[in-house]
Motif scaffolding. Structure first.
Motif, PDB file in Angstrom:
ATOM      1  N   ASN A  20      -8.860  -1.620  -3.732  1.00 31.05           N
ATOM      2  CA  ASN A  20      -8.519  -1.845  -5.143  1.00 31.05           C
ATOM      3  C   ASN A  20      -7.486  -2.950  -5.259  1.00 31.05           C
ATOM      4  OD1 ASN A  20     -10.276   0.094  -6.098  1.00 31.05           O
ATOM      5  ND2 ASN A  20      -8.737   1.698  -6.174  1.00 31.05           N
ATOM      6  N   ILE A  21      -6.581  -3.019  -4.321  1.00 28.64           N
ATOM      7  CA  ILE A  21      -5.567  -4.073  -4.333  1.00 28.64           C
ATOM      8  C   ILE A  21      -6.256  -5.422  -4.160  1.00 28.64           C
ATOM      9  CG2 ILE A  21      -3.622  -5.076  -3.056  1.00 28.64           C
ATOM     10  CD1 ILE A  21      -2.782  -2.151  -2.411  1.00 28.64           C
TER      11      ILE A  21
ATOM     12  N   ILE B  26      -1.938  11.499   2.905  1.00 32.27           N
ATOM     13  CA  ILE B  26      -3.083  10.927   2.194  1.00 32.27           C
ATOM     14  C   ILE B  26      -4.179  10.604   3.204  1.00 32.27           C
ATOM     15  CG2 ILE B  26      -3.850   9.038   0.716  1.00 32.27           C
ATOM     16  CD1 ILE B  26      -0.928   8.905  -0.293  1.00 32.27           C
TER      17      ILE B  26
ATOM     18  N   THR C  80      -8.901   7.704   1.181  1.00 34.69           N
ATOM     19  CA  THR C  80      -8.130   7.359  -0.014  1.00 34.69           C
ATOM     20  C   THR C  80      -7.306   6.097   0.227  1.00 34.69           C
ATOM     21  OG1 THR C  80      -8.031   9.672  -0.671  1.00 34.69           O
ATOM     22  CG2 THR C  80      -6.400   8.195  -1.662  1.00 34.69           C
ATOM     23  N   LEU C  81      -6.673   5.987   1.398  1.00 34.25           N
ATOM     24  CA  LEU C  81      -5.894   4.793   1.705  1.00 34.25           C
ATOM     25  C   LEU C  81      -6.785   3.551   1.732  1.00 34.25           C
ATOM     26  CD1 LEU C  81      -3.489   6.204   4.427  1.00 34.25           C
ATOM     27  CD2 LEU C  81      -2.902   5.561   2.083  1.00 34.25           C
TER      28      LEU C  81
ATOM     29  N   LYS D 251       0.708  -4.645   3.105  1.00 32.16           N
ATOM     30  CA  LYS D 251      -0.644  -4.489   3.629  1.00 32.16           C
ATOM     31  C   LYS D 251      -0.873  -5.341   4.871  1.00 32.16           C
ATOM     32  CE  LYS D 251      -5.061  -4.509   2.016  1.00 32.16           C
ATOM     33  NZ  LYS D 251      -6.015  -5.077   1.185  1.00 32.16           N
TER      34      LYS D 251
ATOM     35  N   THR E  59      -8.118  -6.453  -7.372  1.00 28.60           N
ATOM     36  CA  THR E  59      -7.186  -6.860  -8.414  1.00 28.60           C
ATOM     37  C   THR E  59      -6.706  -8.280  -8.154  1.00 28.60           C
ATOM     38  OG1 THR E  59      -6.488  -4.573  -8.668  1.00 28.60           O
ATOM     39  CG2 THR E  59      -5.036  -6.251  -9.593  1.00 28.60           C
TER      40      THR E  59
ATOM     41  N   LYS F  41      -9.596   3.125   0.014  1.00 34.86           N
ATOM     42  CA  LYS F  41      -9.941   2.815  -1.375  1.00 34.86           C
ATOM     43  C   LYS F  41      -8.781   2.123  -2.080  1.00 34.86           C
ATOM     44  CE  LYS F  41     -13.296   6.507  -2.027  1.00 34.86           C
ATOM     45  NZ  LYS F  41     -13.547   7.809  -2.661  1.00 34.86           N
ATOM     46  N   ARG F  42      -7.567   2.595  -1.830  1.00 39.07           N
ATOM     47  CA  ARG F  42      -6.395   1.963  -2.444  1.00 39.07           C
ATOM     48  C   ARG F  42      -6.269   0.510  -2.001  1.00 39.07           C
ATOM     49  NH1 ARG F  42      -1.414   6.349  -2.209  1.00 39.07           N
ATOM     50  NH2 ARG F  42      -2.427   7.895  -3.524  1.00 39.07           N
ATOM     51  N   SER F  43      -6.474   0.268  -0.724  1.00 35.15           N
ATOM     52  CA  SER F  43      -6.332  -1.100  -0.219  1.00 35.15           C
ATOM     53  C   SER F  43      -7.432  -2.000  -0.782  1.00 35.15           C
ATOM     54  CB  SER F  43      -6.345  -1.131   1.301  1.00 35.15           C
ATOM     55  OG  SER F  43      -7.613  -0.829   1.815  1.00 35.15           O
TER      56      SER F  43
ATOM     57  N   LEU G 118       0.864  -1.181   0.000  1.00 29.77           N
ATOM     58  CA  LEU G 118       0.000   0.000   0.000  1.00 29.77           C
ATOM     59  C   LEU G 118       0.901   1.231   0.000  1.00 29.77           C
ATOM     60  CD1 LEU G 118      -2.869   1.173   0.156  1.00 29.77           C
ATOM     61  CD2 LEU G 118      -2.657   1.104   2.641  1.00 29.77           C
ATOM     62  N   HIS G 119       0.674   2.128  -0.974  1.00 31.69           N
ATOM     63  CA  HIS G 119       1.448   3.362  -1.083  1.00 31.69           C
ATOM     64  C   HIS G 119       0.878   4.383  -0.102  1.00 31.69           C
ATOM     65  CE1 HIS G 119       2.356   7.323  -3.004  1.00 31.69           C
ATOM     66  NE2 HIS G 119       3.552   6.788  -2.949  1.00 31.69           N
TER      67      HIS G 119
END
Length: 86
Positions: free
Chosen positions: A78-79, A67, A71-72, A13, A82, A74-76, A3-4
């Motif tokens: 999305n990972i 961030i 947003t964090l 993560k 995927t 949502k990023r996690s 996670l960026h």
């Protein structure tokens, strides 16, 4: 997966314990936890103080990220999506 968190920082993560909004620092318990972590050298700041939006607590360090928690999250997610698609 990673996670960026902002800047050049990425973390595994699975190492993330919690992601908190910086407004939680108003709580006396959270403030005490952060002060102790800072004294012991566990705080890694990724952003300028006026741009702090979230605290990412991992098994090794606490990151102050520019961030937002949303947003964090949502990023996690999305990972995860995927990985499930593969």
């Amino acid at each position: 997966m990673f996670l960026h968190l902002g800047g050049d920082v990425v973390v595994l993560k699975k190492d993330i314990i919690a992601i908190l909004d910086t407004r939680t620092k108003q709580s006396s318990i959270t403030r005490e936890f952060i002060d102790i972590a800072k004294d012991e050298g566990f705080i890694q700041s990724i952003s300028n103080q006026e741009k702090e939006k979230s605290l990412v607590i991992t098994t090794k360090e606490i990151y102050v990220s520019p961030i937002s928690c949303t947003t964090l999250k949502k990023r996690s997610e999305n990972i995860l999506e995927t990985q499930d698609e593969e």
